[in-house]
Design an enzyme around this catalytic site. Sequence first.
Site, PDB file in Angstrom:
ATOM      1  N   ASP A 251       0.831  -1.195   0.000  1.00  0.00           N
ATOM      2  CA  ASP A 251       0.000   0.000   0.000  1.00  0.00           C
ATOM      3  C   ASP A 251       0.865   1.244   0.000  1.00  0.00           C
ATOM      4  OD1 ASP A 251      -2.516   1.341   2.239  1.00  0.00           O
ATOM      5  OD2 ASP A 251      -2.357   1.394   0.061  1.00  0.00           O
ATOM      6  N   ASP A 339      -9.295  -0.650   3.457  1.00  0.00           N
ATOM      7  CA  ASP A 339      -8.778  -0.404   4.795  1.00  0.00           C
ATOM      8  C   ASP A 339      -9.673  -0.993   5.854  1.00  0.00           C
ATOM      9  OD1 ASP A 339      -8.003   2.853   3.596  1.00  0.00           O
ATOM     10  OD2 ASP A 339      -6.658   1.146   3.836  1.00  0.00           O
TER      11      ASP A 339
END
Lengths: 420, 101
Positions: A251, A339
């Site tokens: 990420d 997330d």
Amino acid sequence: MTTSDSEEDSYDERSALMSSETPPVPSYQPEQSDPDPSAQGPVLRRAKSSERGPGPEPELDEEEELTLKYGAKHVIMLFIPVTLCMVVVVATIKSIGFYTEKTNQRLIYTPFSEDEVSVGRRLLNSFLNSIVMISVIVVMTIFLVMLYKYRCYKFIHGWLILSSLMLLFWFSYLYLGELFKNYNLAMDFPTVGVLIWNFGAVGMICIHWKGPLQLQQAYLIIISALMALVFIKYLPEWSTWVILGAISIYDLVAVLSPKGPLRMLVETAQERNEPIFPALIYSSGMAWMVGMANPAEGERQQSVSGPLSLSLYIFGWCLSLYLMRVSPSLGGVKLGLGDFIFYSVLVGKAAATGGDWNTTLACFVAILIGLCLTLLLLAIFKKALPALPISIAFGLVFYFSTDYLVQPFMDNLATNQYYI
Amino acid sequence: MNLERVSNEEKLGLCRKYYLGGFAFLPFLWLVNVVWFFQEAFIKPAYTEQLQIKAYVKWSGLGLAIWVAVLTTWITIYQHYRAQWGEVGDYLSFTIPLGIP
């Protein structure tokens, strides 16, 4: 961020997670004039920003106030959905045994078994699993970016709709089944049919078309929770932790590095001045072929929810990666669904395999602290940031330290009746 | 989406679509319609489209009430008589509880 007016297509799940504040600027800024759009950062191609036009040069105190924009209020607005998602996942894990049952089924993406005798071998296998998983993710993300770059919007739409269909109908059907079995309730097919049909159809309408904001948010939370549960069930233990770590690093790289796919996605969308995701979050369909060609080992009767549908789903989730960013927007902050999913996977896995509530709570707190810090950074840097790394790092640290250090310590204290 | 920022015609269109959609065995959609447009229909000061929105909300409410009644009746019947129905009961069942009824 208000989602209604400027949304041509309401597919923007991300924005749904946004604060439902109508006035785009929080009220603790006393003399708020038009916020300077340049301070909003490069993200957010809502049509609204064009309405405001170039603002005046911000004076020093306005600049400071704008920095404060993403302050306590937004943090709290993000805490609530994240907490809800985690609560749903932990509640399910703790009450419904199905999601913590050992299963020999594995996702095709984690082909290496963890039933090894030696620690070294097991560790090696989990690393290999995570490499496989991350490569799949990278490939899918690049594929997605390519599709977006070459404007294959229809394909993306279709893929997205298929995958949210599967999630809303299939996984919730399975979840409901497990729920009833767990509490030993009788339920008939007609009622279940009506329930699932309603849940799914209204979910599709709310997410992909127009619906009340709170309902949209609720659906997204439920979807993230369902996804997280699937991961918790089907990812082997050590692999989960390694994968969480690896994903955070990915990420970080994907969002921040100049050649990162997610960053390219953001920039392409900005160039075109359109909302980043026309309904693109989940996908399925394509993965089915791959899944069928190479069934995971140890497939059993339980394959109702087996590798087939899971491989279907996993691709969808891959696409949700683009969402793994925290980005500033007019009047609010956006947090990606990816997330939510990974936070919940961390806390859920801690609840499933950790010692007891201490571990779970510690991870929960760690993630929230990480989220706060991420938002702080967002307020300072004012551009899209990866939301996973800090929280997951804290979460992992807290999990392992609580499980192996704090837990025995507390147990010893309790056993010896020593209160501190 | 936020109803505050939508024009009245759009609100009417939305309410209407939700109302029509509910006929596809979707009482939940009617429920959402009622809850979402309740304030628009009954509490806000009058505007041109409000009358129609009110009508849609009322009819959605009625449809919802009917569905709730039907479902409750069916569920009660099923739960009560399931064990006695033998094979048909099992055939209808999604989950069958363990143990003696």
